[in-house]
Design an enzyme around this catalytic site. Sequence first.
Site, PDB file in Angstrom:
ATOM      1  N   VAL A  53      -0.289  39.440 -14.095  1.00 40.71           N
ATOM      2  CA  VAL A  53      -0.990  40.072 -14.522  1.00 40.71           C
ATOM      3  C   VAL A  53      -1.240  39.747 -16.211  1.00 40.71           C
ATOM      4  O   VAL A  53      -0.322  39.508 -16.825  1.00 40.71           O
ATOM      5  CB  VAL A  53      -0.951  41.655 -14.185  1.00 40.71           C
ATOM      6  N   SER A  54      -2.298  39.866 -16.323  1.00 44.67           N
ATOM      7  CA  SER A  54      -2.378  39.843 -18.099  1.00 44.67           C
ATOM      8  C   SER A  54      -2.616  41.719 -18.936  1.00 44.67           C
ATOM      9  O   SER A  54      -3.154  41.435 -18.035  1.00 44.67           O
ATOM     10  CB  SER A  54      -3.484  38.322 -17.959  1.00 44.67           C
ATOM     11  N   THR A  55      -2.894  40.515 -19.733  1.00 48.43           N
ATOM     12  CA  THR A  55      -3.406  42.459 -20.538  1.00 48.43           C
ATOM     13  C   THR A  55      -4.531  42.596 -20.549  1.00 48.43           C
ATOM     14  O   THR A  55      -5.333  43.853 -19.667  1.00 48.43           O
ATOM     15  CB  THR A  55      -3.227  41.695 -22.132  1.00 48.43           C
ATOM     16  N   ASP A  78      -6.214  42.281 -17.464  1.00 51.84           N
ATOM     17  CA  ASP A  78      -5.690  42.578 -16.064  1.00 51.84           C
ATOM     18  C   ASP A  78      -5.779  43.972 -15.492  1.00 51.84           C
ATOM     19  O   ASP A  78      -6.095  44.793 -14.702  1.00 51.84           O
ATOM     20  CB  ASP A  78      -5.343  41.902 -15.432  1.00 51.84           C
ATOM     21  N   GLN A  79      -5.009  44.109 -16.957  1.00 53.22           N
ATOM     22  CA  GLN A  79      -4.012  45.587 -16.557  1.00 53.22           C
ATOM     23  C   GLN A  79      -4.460  46.835 -16.471  1.00 53.22           C
ATOM     24  O   GLN A  79      -4.500  47.846 -15.663  1.00 53.22           O
ATOM     25  CB  GLN A  79      -3.118  45.761 -17.582  1.00 53.22           C
TER      26      GLN A  79
END
Length: 491
Positions: free
Chosen positions: A21-23, A25-26
């Site tokens: 997960v990327s920032t 995507d969160q």
Amino acid sequence: MNVHTSSASSEYRFIAIYCRVSTDDQVKEGTSLEDQESRLLSYCTAMGWKDTPVLFIDDGYSAKDTDRPQLKKLVEAVKNGEVSKVLVTKLDRISRKLLDLLNLIDLFSEYDVSFISINESFDTNTPPGRLTLSVLGAVAEFERTRIRDRAYENMLHSAKKGKWLTQSPYGYRLEEKTLVIHENEANIVRDIYNMYLHKGLGFYAIARQLNEKGIPSRYNKEWSLRAVKLLLTNPIYKGTLAWNRVTVDEKHGKRVERDKEDWVIVDDAFPSIINKETWEDVQKKMKQVKIAPRAQTSPHLLGGILKCGRCGSGMSISWSGSKTKRYRLYRCSAYKNKGTCTSKPYRANKVEEWFKEGFKQLSTSIDTEMIPQLIETQQNETINNREKKLKNAEERYKRKVEAYTSGLIELSDLEKEKKQLDKVKEEASVKPDKIEQENLEKLQRELESKIKSIIDAIEILPVEETKPLLHTFVKKVIVYNEEEIEIVLHY
């Protein structure tokens, strides 16, 4: 979140779950790490896989590339043969780039690892999964071809303008995208050309001499036979850019030369370290008949170049006489090994004396006997070279015309090729008699200088040091009978 480590023995392989997960995507629903992990564990349960999966989780990493710590650990585990399956929720969890994704899938396949994405119902172990993989592969190959074609066109455009496109070769440095001569290395380049052309040293002997003197090649590496050969054949040293000459044969993994029509040649594109005449002389020497390395280093003056006057076979050394009075003989190899020649053996010291005497006579016979033959040889060689050059130019122009009519090149490119063809035609129309007469005095001086150097070497130096110099000038020596020999030069 911490990554669970495997305590499994090396007797079986574990199932790997990869979550990312990327920032950005969160904030999106359904992409949290907890949700991914829960769904993948449930999938394992539904499939009846009883072993506890090992989690590889990259928290806060983008999928723009594969430079992620847990993905690297997963790849390492795959290479170590520890993984049986890799599970993700969606394909974009492992990579958003198709080429990166396919490279990873290729790696998994190489180590017999299944790759499963539950959202897309993608499993490389099933026929639908393999079909999808084939489609993805075709799309990726199309994209790779487009990228390669664009790169080729850009490099072709730069090459035609004489721009250097890669790392600077030995003897040069790249300053503001321009090649400039590095004088310390340039002196070594000149020494290498001199050792090969005038001292008769081969690639191996040159490399050994440089290494013994502690002279490093580029990046402080030792010289090798291949490095010396590449340096001696690189046209950059005469100031010529030659791009697209070779390609890699993917099947055999070897460099192969392309058709000459595909080369991009730009003369006088860069400052030269070696003059054009010297460079061309080196190339001519490389095309001459090679003498076996063993013959080059044997302690017998005519080893490797002495030929039988009856059958044309080489003559090799053998020994005769008693234990206390042994002497050398030159025997025809066809007589010695096959019995198919009736030539008699000759005392080696006598044959070598005949050769020395005949060779000394060359210095007094150049003006009266050799000049007509040399002129004729030079004329024929010049005519043949011009014919080959003209044929290549005509074929290249024909291809350019076809490319223009197909809309592949501009009219300016075709006009440039036409000018080049006209230039070659003009050169071919010049009478060789006039050209060779102008160079005759230089040719005479060169011959006289070489003969004197070789005579001095024969009188002073050991045979092993004399032979390489001798082989640069004498092509072969033919013995017909007692005191009857023929000396054939490379000229």
